[in-house]
Design a protein around this motif. Structure first.
Motif, PDB file in Angstrom:
ATOM      1  N   ASP A 127      -5.336 -25.572 -13.079  1.00 18.19           N
ATOM      2  CA  ASP A 127      -5.172 -24.203 -12.622  1.00 18.19           C
ATOM      3  C   ASP A 127      -4.006 -23.608 -13.419  1.00 18.19           C
ATOM      4  N   ASP A 128      -3.429 -22.530 -12.983  1.00 12.42           N
ATOM      5  CA  ASP A 128      -2.497 -21.819 -13.853  1.00 12.42           C
ATOM      6  C   ASP A 128      -1.209 -22.573 -14.157  1.00 12.42           C
ATOM      7  N   HIS A 129      -0.666 -23.336 -13.192  1.00 14.79           N
ATOM      8  CA  HIS A 129       0.652 -23.936 -13.388  1.00 14.79           C
ATOM      9  C   HIS A 129       0.621 -25.163 -14.289  1.00 14.79           C
ATOM     10  N   ASP A 130      -0.512 -25.837 -14.389  1.00 12.67           N
ATOM     11  CA  ASP A 130      -0.646 -26.904 -15.373  1.00 12.67           C
ATOM     12  C   ASP A 130      -1.298 -26.387 -16.658  1.00 12.67           C
ATOM     13  N   TYR A 131      -2.039 -25.315 -16.550  1.00 12.71           N
ATOM     14  CA  TYR A 131      -2.526 -24.593 -17.733  1.00 12.71           C
ATOM     15  C   TYR A 131      -1.340 -24.143 -18.575  1.00 12.71           C
ATOM     16  N   GLY A 132      -0.322 -23.578 -17.904  1.00  7.55           N
ATOM     17  CA  GLY A 132       0.905 -23.228 -18.592  1.00  7.55           C
ATOM     18  C   GLY A 132       1.408 -21.828 -18.358  1.00  7.55           C
ATOM     19  N   LEU A 133       0.582 -20.966 -17.707  1.00  7.78           N
ATOM     20  CA  LEU A 133       0.977 -19.578 -17.502  1.00  7.78           C
ATOM     21  C   LEU A 133       0.559 -19.132 -16.117  1.00  7.78           C
ATOM     22  N   ASN A 134       1.519 -18.697 -15.316  1.00  2.00           N
ATOM     23  CA  ASN A 134       1.224 -18.254 -13.957  1.00  2.00           C
ATOM     24  C   ASN A 134       0.170 -17.138 -13.974  1.00  2.00           C
ATOM     25  N   ASP A 135      -0.892 -17.328 -13.214  1.00  5.62           N
ATOM     26  CA  ASP A 135      -2.012 -16.386 -13.149  1.00  5.62           C
ATOM     27  C   ASP A 135      -2.658 -16.173 -14.514  1.00  5.62           C
ATOM     28  N   GLY A 136      -2.453 -17.109 -15.426  1.00  8.30           N
ATOM     29  CA  GLY A 136      -2.902 -16.943 -16.805  1.00  8.30           C
ATOM     30  C   GLY A 136      -4.385 -17.134 -17.006  1.00  8.30           C
ATOM     31  N   GLY A 137      -4.865 -16.572 -18.116  1.00 12.74           N
ATOM     32  CA  GLY A 137      -6.265 -16.678 -18.478  1.00 12.74           C
ATOM     33  C   GLY A 137      -6.434 -16.777 -19.975  1.00 12.74           C
ATOM     34  N   VAL A 138      -7.399 -16.034 -20.490  1.00 14.27           N
ATOM     35  CA  VAL A 138      -7.785 -16.128 -21.893  1.00 14.27           C
ATOM     36  C   VAL A 138      -6.635 -15.785 -22.840  1.00 14.27           C
TER      37      VAL A 138
END
Length: 344
Positions: A107-118
């Motif tokens: 989800d966003d916090h392990d993806y790297g950006l809070n509420d992040g997407g493309v």
């Protein structure tokens, strides 16, 4: 004809206007299950991880990460890697990995950006760190494909389970900020934007259309059914919600269900969809190390049972003979906080 849902004792009362006081708790009871899945989300390595012994006590055949498996929020890959390593060295989780297969999404916090997407510029490098954390082989085709979505098939003597792990981050286009103080975001104009992206939708369509599994499990880091809370979720892309409903109907996939996280609360959301013979269950389990303790209520017309906001993980107990899944929220010391049984 729609098949019935059974709520099995609301063992913790955590209503919209009440505290999280435990009214009654019961330990997990051994069952004649054919397959057990445990899953969870929202986990911090630098807080107490109290539930891994309880996860192991359920004797799961599989552990599924539902996202926010760590909290890093960084585009620095050395920093991201160090947090993953720290989680891998948590004794309870380390013991789990020694005996139980581990799959999942981010989800966003392990993806790297809070509420992040493309728009996240470090997503390709972050994907490789995630795949390392999941133990994906360096020569796996997943290493050269964009997005962490994946299929896992479990062929048992009693039947088949297909787990479709979705990626709701890599391809997700911009959210629409809300003009209301009560919401963080609001739904996009119908038809604008995407959660899964073209290639992932194509993959998902093929997997569901060609599935001969008795149960098809979709793992989405964000909630699919609950759509009134004003945070992230499929409801911000209403055309994508409808697209998945059509796909579930047209594919005739048996026993479809959704596992989600993100919200720091746990709840069951159930929707009766025209053309599908069984109710669609979205089981939200969140979080493992921290929860929304200040929860004071939110609208969810699809909710069955109560909102749970104590630390917990989810468990799915499959019985192929009866075509039944028992969904359980389990807290510390193996206490069943709430459960729902669905016959397919």
């Amino acid at each position: 004809m729609k098949k019935n849902i059974f709520i099995l004792g609301l063992l913790v009362i955590v209503s919209a206007c009440k505290t999280s006081d435990v009214v009654e708790q019961k330990p997990v009871v051994a069952s004649e299950s054919d397959f057990i899945i445990a899953f969870g989300s929202c986990n911090k390595h630098d807080e107490v991880n109290p539930l891994w012994d309880d996860v192991l006590a359920t004797n799961p055949n599989l552990w599924i990460w539902g996202g926010d498996n760590i909290y890093a929020d960084t585009d620095n890959m050395e920093e991201l890697r160090s947090v993953y390593e720290a989680q891998n060295n948590i004794p309870g989780y380390k013991k789990l990995k020694e005996t139980v297969p581990v799959i999942g999404t981010w989800d966003d916090h392990d993806y790297g950006l809070n509420d992040g997407g493309v728009e996240f510029k470090a997503k390709k490098d972050s994907e490789q760190e995630f795949l390392d954390f999941m133990g994906v082989a360096k020569d796996s085709p997943r290493r050269t494909r964009e997005g962490v979505y994946a299929v896992h098939n479990y062929n048992l003597p009693e039947g088949k389970i297909k787990v479709l792990v979705l990626d709701t981050r890599y391809f997700r286009t911009a959210l629409t900020p809300s003009t209301s103080k009560e919401r963080r975001v609001q739904p996009n104009v119908y038809g604008e934007g995407t959660i899964l992206g073209e290639q992932q939708w194509k993959w998902l369509t093929e997997e569901l259309t060609n599935s001969d599994a008795d149960f098809n499990i979709l793992v989405s880091s964000v909630q699919y059914i609950s759509n009134k809370h004003g945070f992230e979720g499929w409801g911000n892309f209403p055309h994508e919600v409808d697209k998945l409903k059509r796909l579930l109907k047209d594919s005739k996939a048996k026993g479809a269900m959704i596992l989600s996280g993100d919200r720091h609360i746990s709840e069951f959301s159930v929707d009766n969809i025209d053309g599908i013979e069984y109710p669609l269950v979205d089981f939200t389990s969140s979080g493992l190390t921290h929860t929304y303790t200040g929860f004071s209520g939110e609208e969810n017309p699809y909710r069955v049972g109560e909102v749970i906001f104590v630390k917990s993980f989810g468990m799915l107990d499959f019985n192929f003979k009866t075509k039944t899944v028992n969904f359980k929220m389990i807290g510390d010391n193996g206490r069943v906080l709430e459960q729902l049984r669905q016959k397919y």
